[in-house]
Write a protein that holds these residues in place. Structure first.
Motif, PDB file in Angstrom:
ATOM      1  N   ARG A 131      33.949  40.923  35.637  1.00  0.00           N
ATOM      2  CA  ARG A 131      33.931  42.053  37.504  1.00  0.00           C
ATOM      3  C   ARG A 131      35.231  41.921  37.331  1.00  0.00           C
ATOM      4  O   ARG A 131      36.028  43.015  38.311  1.00  0.00           O
ATOM      5  CB  ARG A 131      33.149  41.200  38.403  1.00  0.00           C
TER       6      ARG A 131
ATOM      7  N   THR B  32      29.827  48.067  32.802  1.00  0.00           N
ATOM      8  CA  THR B  32      29.366  47.938  34.087  1.00  0.00           C
ATOM      9  C   THR B  32      28.337  46.665  34.527  1.00  0.00           C
ATOM     10  O   THR B  32      27.676  47.103  35.443  1.00  0.00           O
ATOM     11  CB  THR B  32      28.937  49.489  34.984  1.00  0.00           C
ATOM     12  N   THR B  33      27.965  46.406  33.874  1.00  0.00           N
ATOM     13  CA  THR B  33      26.935  45.050  33.718  1.00  0.00           C
ATOM     14  C   THR B  33      27.369  44.108  34.791  1.00  0.00           C
ATOM     15  O   THR B  33      28.128  43.469  34.923  1.00  0.00           O
ATOM     16  CB  THR B  33      26.175  44.618  32.134  1.00  0.00           C
ATOM     17  N   ALA B  34      26.315  43.338  35.351  1.00  0.00           N
ATOM     18  CA  ALA B  34      26.169  42.546  36.171  1.00  0.00           C
ATOM     19  C   ALA B  34      27.524  41.039  35.406  1.00  0.00           C
ATOM     20  O   ALA B  34      27.573  40.257  35.684  1.00  0.00           O
ATOM     21  CB  ALA B  34      24.865  42.198  37.039  1.00  0.00           C
ATOM     22  N   HIS B  35      27.133  41.130  34.401  1.00  0.00           N
ATOM     23  CA  HIS B  35      26.812  39.733  32.973  1.00  0.00           C
ATOM     24  C   HIS B  35      28.614  40.706  32.500  1.00  0.00           C
ATOM     25  O   HIS B  35      28.979  39.258  31.624  1.00  0.00           O
ATOM     26  CB  HIS B  35      25.623  39.408  31.991  1.00  0.00           C
TER      27      HIS B  35
ATOM     28  N   ASP C 193      36.687  36.151  34.322  1.00  0.00           N
ATOM     29  CA  ASP C 193      36.872  36.709  35.189  1.00  0.00           C
ATOM     30  C   ASP C 193      38.171  34.386  35.769  1.00  0.00           C
ATOM     31  O   ASP C 193      38.261  35.078  37.092  1.00  0.00           O
ATOM     32  CB  ASP C 193      35.469  36.084  36.385  1.00  0.00           C
TER      33      ASP C 193
ATOM     34  N   ASP D  61      32.690  35.632  31.868  1.00  0.00           N
ATOM     35  CA  ASP D  61      32.672  34.711  33.568  1.00  0.00           C
ATOM     36  C   ASP D  61      33.742  33.913  33.217  1.00  0.00           C
ATOM     37  O   ASP D  61      35.026  33.308  33.511  1.00  0.00           O
ATOM     38  CB  ASP D  61      32.129  33.755  33.685  1.00  0.00           C
TER      39      ASP D  61
END
Length: 142
Positions: free
Chosen positions: A79, A73-76, A22, A19
């Motif tokens: 991105r 590629t994990t959502a965590h 990002d 996070d």
């Protein structure tokens, strides 16, 4: 602190790093990865759990930019695109070695669980990817 699996981004600390990456300006992202790796190496005593988790996640991001590395590629994970990180390879390799060492709360924490060997194998794979590539060999002319 929560962990739900053995992967580099399968815990709250690593997800927080994703996070932060990002939310950071693109030109600051490499510095954040470097800081996570450096923090794990600056401690002279036991590597704390959270610092170790963030360092392993940062090392996975570096490894994803190296030959043989696995994309994150994990959502965590982050991105947003990251800059090239291959120059952090030696630092990342040392951070993973520290996370696997006897003075690491990560090793202490995982050792009691059945998934310890899976976790260790994943980190050893990271070490393999992060090792400096062998020098190129010169072709022999006949």
């Amino acid at each position: 602190m929560g962990s739900w699996d053995t992967g580099p981004f399968d815990n709250d600390d690593a997800a927080d790093l994703g996070d932060e990456l990002d939310e950071a300006a693109p030109e600051r992202r490499a510095a954040l990865v470097r800081a996570a790796l450096t923090r794990a190496l600056r401690k002279s005593d036991c590597l704390e759990h959270g610092d170790g988790l963030r360092a392993v996640a940062a090392a996975a991001l570096v490894a994803s930019h190296c030959p043989g590395g696995t994309p994150v590629t994990t959502a965590h994970g982050p991105r947003q695109p990251l800059p090239p990180l291959a120059d952090l390879r030696p630092l990342a390799a040392r951070a993973v070695a520290r996370a696997l060492g006897p003075d690491s709360e990560l090793t202490e924490g995982w050792y009691a669980f059945a998934a310890y060997q899976t976790w260790r194998n994943e980190l050893e794979h990271l070490q393999t990817v992060l090792r400096d590539p062998p020098p190129p060999t010169q072709a022999t002319l006949f």
